[in-house]
Design an enzyme around this catalytic site. Structure first.
Site, PDB file in Angstrom:
ATOM      1  N   GLN A 190       0.819  -1.213   0.000  1.00  0.00           N
ATOM      2  CA  GLN A 190       0.000   0.000   0.000  1.00  0.00           C
ATOM      3  C   GLN A 190       0.855   1.267   0.000  1.00  0.00           C
ATOM      4  O   GLN A 190       0.333   2.371   0.007  1.00  0.00           O
ATOM      5  CB  GLN A 190      -0.942  -0.003   1.208  1.00  0.00           C
ATOM      6  CG  GLN A 190      -1.959  -1.142   1.159  1.00  0.00           C
ATOM      7  CD  GLN A 190      -2.810  -1.242   2.416  1.00  0.00           C
ATOM      8  OE1 GLN A 190      -2.815  -0.354   3.265  1.00  0.00           O
ATOM      9  NE2 GLN A 190      -3.531  -2.349   2.542  1.00  0.00           N
ATOM     10  N   HIS A 240      -1.570   0.191   5.593  1.00  0.00           N
ATOM     11  CA  HIS A 240      -2.243   1.142   6.492  1.00  0.00           C
ATOM     12  C   HIS A 240      -1.420   2.395   6.786  1.00  0.00           C
ATOM     13  O   HIS A 240      -1.223   2.767   7.933  1.00  0.00           O
ATOM     14  CB  HIS A 240      -2.640   0.462   7.818  1.00  0.00           C
ATOM     15  CG  HIS A 240      -3.629  -0.637   7.641  1.00  0.00           C
ATOM     16  ND1 HIS A 240      -4.221  -1.273   8.706  1.00  0.00           N
ATOM     17  CD2 HIS A 240      -4.134  -1.222   6.522  1.00  0.00           C
ATOM     18  CE1 HIS A 240      -5.052  -2.207   8.248  1.00  0.00           C
ATOM     19  NE2 HIS A 240      -5.008  -2.202   6.929  1.00  0.00           N
ATOM     20  N   GLU A 260     -16.124   2.438   8.166  1.00  0.00           N
ATOM     21  CA  GLU A 260     -16.751   3.490   8.960  1.00  0.00           C
ATOM     22  C   GLU A 260     -16.746   4.846   8.256  1.00  0.00           C
ATOM     23  O   GLU A 260     -15.797   5.200   7.555  1.00  0.00           O
ATOM     24  CB  GLU A 260     -16.001   3.661  10.292  1.00  0.00           C
ATOM     25  CG  GLU A 260     -16.062   2.435  11.184  1.00  0.00           C
ATOM     26  CD  GLU A 260     -15.400   2.651  12.544  1.00  0.00           C
ATOM     27  OE1 GLU A 260     -14.723   3.685  12.730  1.00  0.00           O
ATOM     28  OE2 GLU A 260     -15.576   1.772  13.409  1.00  0.00           O
ATOM     29  N   TYR A 312     -11.931   6.986  18.868  1.00  0.00           N
ATOM     30  CA  TYR A 312     -12.847   6.233  17.990  1.00  0.00           C
ATOM     31  C   TYR A 312     -12.726   4.719  18.154  1.00  0.00           C
ATOM     32  O   TYR A 312     -13.363   3.967  17.419  1.00  0.00           O
ATOM     33  CB  TYR A 312     -12.670   6.718  16.545  1.00  0.00           C
ATOM     34  CG  TYR A 312     -13.244   8.121  16.423  1.00  0.00           C
ATOM     35  CD1 TYR A 312     -12.544   9.219  16.944  1.00  0.00           C
ATOM     36  CD2 TYR A 312     -14.511   8.345  15.929  1.00  0.00           C
ATOM     37  CE1 TYR A 312     -13.102  10.495  16.933  1.00  0.00           C
ATOM     38  CE2 TYR A 312     -15.071   9.616  15.908  1.00  0.00           C
ATOM     39  CZ  TYR A 312     -14.359  10.685  16.420  1.00  0.00           C
ATOM     40  OH  TYR A 312     -14.926  11.934  16.422  1.00  0.00           O
ATOM     41  N   TYR A 342      -9.629 -10.668  10.690  1.00  0.00           N
ATOM     42  CA  TYR A 342      -9.638 -11.540   9.516  1.00  0.00           C
ATOM     43  C   TYR A 342      -9.534 -13.016   9.906  1.00  0.00           C
ATOM     44  O   TYR A 342     -10.002 -13.879   9.177  1.00  0.00           O
ATOM     45  CB  TYR A 342      -8.497 -11.166   8.567  1.00  0.00           C
ATOM     46  CG  TYR A 342      -8.725  -9.852   7.870  1.00  0.00           C
ATOM     47  CD1 TYR A 342      -9.718  -9.719   6.898  1.00  0.00           C
ATOM     48  CD2 TYR A 342      -7.958  -8.739   8.183  1.00  0.00           C
ATOM     49  CE1 TYR A 342      -9.937  -8.519   6.262  1.00  0.00           C
ATOM     50  CE2 TYR A 342      -8.175  -7.527   7.542  1.00  0.00           C
ATOM     51  CZ  TYR A 342      -9.162  -7.419   6.583  1.00  0.00           C
ATOM     52  OH  TYR A 342      -9.375  -6.218   5.953  1.00  0.00           O
TER      53      TYR A 342
END
Ligand SMILES: [Ca+2]
Ligand SMILES: [Ca+2]
Length: 385
Positions: free
Chosen positions: A95, A163, A255, A265, A276
């Site tokens: 990523q 991430h 979300e 949060y 997972y």
């Protein structure tokens, strides 16, 4: 190429109705994928890219587009592409790579732009970073970056290449907001000595605003506006200036969050999704001390980006949020009622959608994901032009 693909689907052809309120609610918290909505737009293909990640419009109507391997492109509205030189070296893989691009609020005067990217660290570590510098256009359709300076880094760097988050946006407050992912390390999202898994608020030069909620604690803690986030990839401000964040959940539980000053949060302590490996993460309703999402999606939409639409091309969409859907291959439209939100339409785009942007005349621009990804312009086919 400018091939117009008219994507109008007759409403009568759809069993589930057009533009119907989507997301029946299960257990009072989980939106179920609605039937695809008829697309009220025409699609024009503008250009193709290699793994694009983000785009932003220049005041002259041209576009800057980032490609994850580390390239910044200048794109004419008609599709001509040129290179911008001087991009920092990025750590490309998974990523990671070149990420977001945004303009300084006074770009027209100072030429300053911001890039986020994955930066190599010691050993096999990496972390998101944000650099700013001056964009000089050369008159031949290209340009160069100069004086690029890193003004922010994730702390600590971590192994793996997931991430990063690293979405950038300037708020109505003139501050630079950064979404920082938790690097798939879980616990740092609750660690106030780390800026992973947080929404951060900085001055335009990377310094910390004195009115941040944890400013008096110094270090990276002072950067924090909210905590307990997983992989926030969408960050946008509504007409009132409130920040909203779209966040990738684990297995389930994507979300939409209204970001409130100093709030937690809940990740990884709570999620409406689960791990997972099947192990359970307690849901939000078990822990009211954590801010709950305004929408959570199971099955996931995999939100790659978020804007709040304010244009005139699609008047019915004004004030709505538009989500780029990766795994859901969709553009998703969400309407607000006060601070509550609900999905009202889901348009099947047939490909992973990485990025959504509003164009100068209110048209909507999308970037697909991966090799050969297309830049698409969405317009209202019923409007004379
Ligand atoms: Ca953008
Ligand atoms: Ca759960």
């Amino acid at each position: 190429m400018n091939k117009v693909l008219t994507a109008l689907i007759g409403c009568a052809a759809l069993l589930a109705g057009c533009d119907a309120p989507g997301g029946t609610t299960t257990q009072g918290k989980t939106a179920v994928a609605p039937a695809a909505s008829a697309a009220p737009f025409a699609i024009t293909e503008i250009a193709t890219f290699d793994a694009p990640w983000a785009m932003t419009f220049l005041p002259d109507g041209r576009l800057l587009v980032t490609e994850k391997p580390g390239r910044l492109k200048l794109v004419e509205p008609g599709g001509r592409i040129a290179d911008i030189t001087g991009v920092p070296t990025v750590e490309y893989g998974g990523q990671g790579g070149l990420g977001d691009v945004v303009l300084h609020p006074d770009f027209a005067k100072n030429g300053i732009i911001y890039l986020s990217f994955a930066e190599k660290g010691d050993g096999n570590t990496s972390g998101a970073a944000v650099a700013r510098g001056v964009l000089t256009l050369d008159g031949n359709g290209g340009g160069a970056l100069s004086a690029m300076t890193v003004i922010w880094r994730q702390v600590p760097k971590a192994s793996g290449n997931a991430h990063f988050g690293h979405r950038l946006a300037f708020g109505h407050d003139g501050k630079l907001w950064i979404s920082s992912g938790e690097r798939m390390q879980f616990d740092p999202a609750q660690d106030m000595a780390s800026n992973l898994g947080k929404i951060l608020r900085l001055n335009d030069d990377g310094s910390v605003p004195a009115d941040n909620p944890f400013a008096d604690q110094g270090g990276v803690t002072a950067q924090i506006w909210s905590l307990g986030h997983r992989n926030p990839l969408g960050l946008a401000f509504d007409a009132q200036g409130q920040p909203w964040v779209a966040e990738m959940g684990p297995k389930g539980g994507d979300e939409l969050n209204l970001i409130l000053r100093g709030r937690n949060y809940g990740w990884p302590k709570v999620s409406n999704g689960d791990n997972y490996d099947g192990s359970v993460i307690p849901d939000h309703d078990t822990a009211p001390q954590f801010e709950a999402p305004k929408i959570s999606w199971t099955p996931v939409i995999a939100p790659g980006d978020l804007i709040i639409y304010s244009g005139s091309e699609f008047p019915d969409w004004q004030g709505n949020a538009l989500f780029a859907g990766l795994a859901s291959h969709s553009l998703i439209r969400v309407a607000f009622s006060g601070n509550e939100a609900r999905e009202v339409a889901r348009y099947d785009m047939g490909q992973r959608i990485r990025e959504v942007e509003q164009g100068p005349a209110g048209e909507v621009w999308l970037l697909e994901d991966g090799a050969g990804a297309r830049l698409l312009k969405l317009t209202d086919p019923s409007r004379a032009r």
